[in-house]
Design a protein around this motif. Structure first.
Motif, PDB file in Angstrom:
ATOM      1  N   GLY A 182       0.799  -1.225   0.000  1.00  0.00           N
ATOM      2  CA  GLY A 182       0.000   0.000   0.000  1.00  0.00           C
ATOM      3  C   GLY A 182       0.825   1.264   0.000  1.00  0.00           C
ATOM      4  O   GLY A 182       0.321   2.344   0.301  1.00  0.00           O
ATOM      5  N   GLY A 183       2.104   1.132  -0.341  1.00  0.00           N
ATOM      6  CA  GLY A 183       2.994   2.291  -0.363  1.00  0.00           C
ATOM      7  C   GLY A 183       3.119   2.909  -1.735  1.00  0.00           C
ATOM      8  O   GLY A 183       2.627   2.371  -2.740  1.00  0.00           O
ATOM      9  N   VAL A 184       3.796   4.044  -1.776  1.00  0.00           N
ATOM     10  CA  VAL A 184       3.996   4.791  -3.023  1.00  0.00           C
ATOM     11  C   VAL A 184       5.492   4.804  -3.326  1.00  0.00           C
ATOM     12  O   VAL A 184       6.271   5.458  -2.621  1.00  0.00           O
ATOM     13  CB  VAL A 184       3.467   6.227  -2.885  1.00  0.00           C
ATOM     14  CG1 VAL A 184       3.597   6.971  -4.211  1.00  0.00           C
ATOM     15  CG2 VAL A 184       2.015   6.226  -2.406  1.00  0.00           C
ATOM     16  N   PRO A 185       5.942   4.082  -4.365  1.00  0.00           N
ATOM     17  CA  PRO A 185       7.372   3.964  -4.653  1.00  0.00           C
ATOM     18  C   PRO A 185       7.914   5.093  -5.539  1.00  0.00           C
ATOM     19  O   PRO A 185       7.345   5.399  -6.588  1.00  0.00           O
ATOM     20  CB  PRO A 185       7.476   2.615  -5.369  1.00  0.00           C
ATOM     21  CG  PRO A 185       6.144   2.446  -6.037  1.00  0.00           C
ATOM     22  CD  PRO A 185       5.134   3.176  -5.190  1.00  0.00           C
ATOM     23  N   VAL A 186       9.005   5.692  -5.087  1.00  0.00           N
ATOM     24  CA  VAL A 186       9.695   6.749  -5.828  1.00  0.00           C
ATOM     25  C   VAL A 186      11.167   6.381  -5.892  1.00  0.00           C
ATOM     26  O   VAL A 186      11.779   6.039  -4.870  1.00  0.00           O
ATOM     27  CB  VAL A 186       9.504   8.119  -5.140  1.00  0.00           C
ATOM     28  CG1 VAL A 186      10.381   9.183  -5.804  1.00  0.00           C
ATOM     29  CG2 VAL A 186       8.038   8.545  -5.185  1.00  0.00           C
ATOM     30  N   PHE A 187      11.743   6.458  -7.059  1.00  0.00           N
ATOM     31  CA  PHE A 187      13.144   6.102  -7.276  1.00  0.00           C
ATOM     32  C   PHE A 187      14.025   7.194  -6.674  1.00  0.00           C
ATOM     33  O   PHE A 187      14.006   8.338  -7.098  1.00  0.00           O
ATOM     34  CB  PHE A 187      13.382   5.983  -8.787  1.00  0.00           C
ATOM     35  CG  PHE A 187      14.634   5.239  -9.193  1.00  0.00           C
ATOM     36  CD1 PHE A 187      15.709   5.063  -8.340  1.00  0.00           C
ATOM     37  CD2 PHE A 187      14.741   4.725 -10.479  1.00  0.00           C
ATOM     38  CE1 PHE A 187      16.842   4.390  -8.732  1.00  0.00           C
ATOM     39  CE2 PHE A 187      15.869   4.049 -10.898  1.00  0.00           C
ATOM     40  CZ  PHE A 187      16.928   3.875 -10.016  1.00  0.00           C
ATOM     41  N   ALA A 188      14.825   6.844  -5.656  1.00  0.00           N
ATOM     42  CA  ALA A 188      15.678   7.812  -4.972  1.00  0.00           C
ATOM     43  C   ALA A 188      16.936   8.120  -5.773  1.00  0.00           C
ATOM     44  O   ALA A 188      17.586   7.211  -6.306  1.00  0.00           O
ATOM     45  CB  ALA A 188      16.072   7.292  -3.592  1.00  0.00           C
ATOM     46  N   HIS A 189      17.269   9.405  -5.865  1.00  0.00           N
ATOM     47  CA  HIS A 189      18.492   9.903  -6.542  1.00  0.00           C
ATOM     48  C   HIS A 189      18.981   8.996  -7.678  1.00  0.00           C
ATOM     49  O   HIS A 189      20.100   8.497  -7.653  1.00  0.00           O
ATOM     50  CB  HIS A 189      19.623  10.141  -5.536  1.00  0.00           C
ATOM     51  CG  HIS A 189      19.771   9.083  -4.475  1.00  0.00           C
ATOM     52  ND1 HIS A 189      20.224   7.802  -4.741  1.00  0.00           N
ATOM     53  CD2 HIS A 189      19.519   9.129  -3.153  1.00  0.00           C
ATOM     54  CE1 HIS A 189      20.254   7.113  -3.632  1.00  0.00           C
ATOM     55  NE2 HIS A 189      19.829   7.888  -2.639  1.00  0.00           N
ATOM     56  N   PRO A 190      18.153   8.762  -8.694  1.00  0.00           N
ATOM     57  CA  PRO A 190      18.496   7.789  -9.742  1.00  0.00           C
ATOM     58  C   PRO A 190      19.602   8.233 -10.694  1.00  0.00           C
ATOM     59  O   PRO A 190      20.126   7.412 -11.456  1.00  0.00           O
ATOM     60  CB  PRO A 190      17.183   7.619 -10.502  1.00  0.00           C
ATOM     61  CG  PRO A 190      16.461   8.920 -10.300  1.00  0.00           C
ATOM     62  CD  PRO A 190      16.810   9.350  -8.911  1.00  0.00           C
ATOM     63  N   GLY A 191      19.967   9.524 -10.667  1.00  0.00           N
ATOM     64  CA  GLY A 191      21.019  10.002 -11.561  1.00  0.00           C
ATOM     65  C   GLY A 191      22.269  10.440 -10.830  1.00  0.00           C
ATOM     66  O   GLY A 191      23.053  11.231 -11.368  1.00  0.00           O
ATOM     67  N   ALA A 192      22.479   9.915  -9.625  1.00  0.00           N
ATOM     68  CA  ALA A 192      23.617  10.349  -8.802  1.00  0.00           C
ATOM     69  C   ALA A 192      24.905   9.681  -9.268  1.00  0.00           C
ATOM     70  O   ALA A 192      25.480   8.834  -8.587  1.00  0.00           O
ATOM     71  CB  ALA A 192      23.351  10.039  -7.331  1.00  0.00           C
ATOM     72  N   ASP A 193      25.372  10.093 -10.442  1.00  0.00           N
ATOM     73  CA  ASP A 193      26.568   9.459 -11.000  1.00  0.00           C
ATOM     74  C   ASP A 193      27.837   9.815 -10.234  1.00  0.00           C
ATOM     75  O   ASP A 193      28.875   9.182 -10.424  1.00  0.00           O
ATOM     76  CB  ASP A 193      26.725   9.785 -12.488  1.00  0.00           C
ATOM     77  CG  ASP A 193      26.556  11.252 -12.817  1.00  0.00           C
ATOM     78  OD1 ASP A 193      26.587  12.090 -11.885  1.00  0.00           O
ATOM     79  OD2 ASP A 193      26.380  11.574 -14.004  1.00  0.00           O
ATOM     80  N   VAL A 194      27.769  10.812  -9.335  1.00  0.00           N
ATOM     81  CA  VAL A 194      28.928  11.108  -8.500  1.00  0.00           C
ATOM     82  C   VAL A 194      29.175   9.979  -7.508  1.00  0.00           C
ATOM     83  O   VAL A 194      30.268   9.856  -6.949  1.00  0.00           O
ATOM     84  CB  VAL A 194      28.740  12.432  -7.732  1.00  0.00           C
ATOM     85  CG1 VAL A 194      28.662  13.590  -8.695  1.00  0.00           C
ATOM     86  CG2 VAL A 194      27.502  12.389  -6.834  1.00  0.00           C
ATOM     87  N   ARG A 195      28.161   9.134  -7.272  1.00  0.00           N
ATOM     88  CA  ARG A 195      28.297   8.009  -6.344  1.00  0.00           C
ATOM     89  C   ARG A 195      28.784   6.741  -7.027  1.00  0.00           C
ATOM     90  O   ARG A 195      29.136   5.768  -6.361  1.00  0.00           O
ATOM     91  CB  ARG A 195      26.952   7.700  -5.677  1.00  0.00           C
ATOM     92  CG  ARG A 195      26.325   8.859  -4.919  1.00  0.00           C
ATOM     93  CD  ARG A 195      25.067   8.398  -4.231  1.00  0.00           C
ATOM     94  NE  ARG A 195      24.403   9.478  -3.501  1.00  0.00           N
ATOM     95  CZ  ARG A 195      23.517   9.273  -2.537  1.00  0.00           C
ATOM     96  NH1 ARG A 195      23.182   8.039  -2.204  1.00  0.00           N
ATOM     97  NH2 ARG A 195      22.952  10.294  -1.924  1.00  0.00           N
ATOM     98  N   GLY A 196      28.732   6.705  -8.346  1.00  0.00           N
ATOM     99  CA  GLY A 196      29.091   5.498  -9.077  1.00  0.00           C
ATOM    100  C   GLY A 196      28.181   5.334 -10.279  1.00  0.00           C
ATOM    101  O   GLY A 196      27.596   6.297 -10.780  1.00  0.00           O
ATOM    102  N   ARG A 197      28.034   4.110 -10.732  1.00  0.00           N
ATOM    103  CA  ARG A 197      27.216   3.844 -11.907  1.00  0.00           C
ATOM    104  C   ARG A 197      25.742   4.127 -11.647  1.00  0.00           C
ATOM    105  O   ARG A 197      25.241   3.896 -10.549  1.00  0.00           O
ATOM    106  CB  ARG A 197      27.363   2.380 -12.337  1.00  0.00           C
ATOM    107  CG  ARG A 197      28.742   2.005 -12.879  1.00  0.00           C
ATOM    108  CD  ARG A 197      28.693   0.603 -13.466  1.00  0.00           C
ATOM    109  NE  ARG A 197      28.304  -0.385 -12.461  1.00  0.00           N
ATOM    110  CZ  ARG A 197      27.753  -1.570 -12.736  1.00  0.00           C
ATOM    111  NH1 ARG A 197      27.465  -1.890 -13.991  1.00  0.00           N
ATOM    112  NH2 ARG A 197      27.468  -2.421 -11.772  1.00  0.00           N
ATOM    113  N   VAL A 198      25.064   4.632 -12.657  1.00  0.00           N
ATOM    114  CA  VAL A 198      23.614   4.831 -12.586  1.00  0.00           C
ATOM    115  C   VAL A 198      22.958   3.955 -13.648  1.00  0.00           C
ATOM    116  O   VAL A 198      23.586   3.545 -14.625  1.00  0.00           O
ATOM    117  CB  VAL A 198      23.227   6.309 -12.791  1.00  0.00           C
ATOM    118  CG1 VAL A 198      23.806   7.169 -11.676  1.00  0.00           C
ATOM    119  CG2 VAL A 198      23.683   6.820 -14.146  1.00  0.00           C
TER     120      VAL A 198
END
Length: 280
Positions: A182-198
């Motif tokens: 029953g939750g609402v899913p949102v993709f967190a920081h999906p373009g954070a290429d400074v952290r590694g591969r996206v």
């Protein structure tokens, strides 16, 4: 209305108690704040009491560990039923795996730097989820590195010499589990290429088909080019666009309210969630 939909407390890898996060959110001028600790809902009750006392609306959520095409990703789950078996089973498995991963990383680190598992436990205190940020804090306390950011630059970097993988469900399965709860899913920081591969663009189509509702576009780890890319993807797939701080207290430079979510987007999330917003 000022809305920040991504923060962390001591229940996972933040440095402040859940109540303190809410109090500080009010002091920062926020009208609505979401508590989204990693793989746990342990901070919900404390945060809810504080929200009622200080007069800020609280969106209860969780940041769910996942993976897509071998890349580590996170799915923000908002307003889910915290007792739903399909999701709690995945969260339990992820938390247990994180602890085992952290223990193994400490074993590897101890060959080269002064650190023990007790050092990490001393830093994690009442955290339900013990992970790399607590190892980083132990390294800071030992004088090995000056701060968390320095620890993650090399010693704790993904793919670094001491990195160990932990269990995480496939992202599409995580999205489906959030929906089933029953939750609402949102993709967190999906373009954070400074952290590694996206993830590549086709992954967004896979997640949208699984029930993804939105993308966290406005985030300090996104470059202008990534923001433009993500806005285009959200428009193409008819996904909501959120903005958040990803606040961790003193654990990261992120500040409460540095990125915000539009009230109409929050309304759309609330309309789809199972759990009520506290103080709304």
């Amino acid at each position: 209305m000022r809305i920040d939909l991504h923060t962390h407390s001591r229940a996972s890898d933040g440095t402040d108690a859940p109540a303190r996060v809410v109090v500080d959110a009010r002091a920062a001028g926020l009208d609505v704040v979401a508590l989204t600790d990693h793989d746990t809902t342990a901070g919900w009750d404390e945060a809810a009491r504080a929200a009622t006392e200080v007069g800020v609306a609280l969106v209860r959520g969780t940041e769910v560990s996942a993976k897509a095409h071998g890349i580590s990703v996170h799915v923000l789950s908002y307003l889910q039923d915290p007792t739903a078996t399909v999701l709690t089973r995945e969260l339990d498995a992820a938390r247990e795996s994180r602890v085992h991963r952290a223990e193994r990383m400490v074993e590897l680190l101890a060959r080269d730097v002064p650190i023990t598992w007790q050092d990490v436990l001393d830093q994690s205190r009442d955290a339900v989820v013990v992970g790399r940020p607590h190892i980083a804090d132990a390294l800071v306390a030992r004088g090995v590195v000056p701060d968390r950011s320095a620890a993650f630059t090399h010693l704790l970097a993904s793919g670094g010499p001491y990195h160990v993988h932990h269990y995480a469900p496939e992202a599409a399965a995580a999205v489906a589990a959030v929906r089933a709860a029953g939750g609402v899913p949102v993709f967190a920081h999906p373009g954070a290429d400074v952290r590694g591969r996206v993830v590549p663009d086709p992954v967004f189509d896979e997640l949208a088909e699984a029930g993804l509702v939105g993308l966290e576009v406005h985030h300090r780890d996104h470059t202008p080019a990534q923001v433009e890319r993500l806005l285009a993807i959200a428009a193409r797939l008819d996904l909501l666009v959120t903005g958040s701080s990803d606040y961790h207290g003193d654990g990261k430079p992120n500040r409460l309210g540095e990125n915000l979510t539009d009230p109409q987007v929050l309304a759309a999330i609330v309309a789809q969630g199972t759990t009520e917003v506290v103080g709304a």
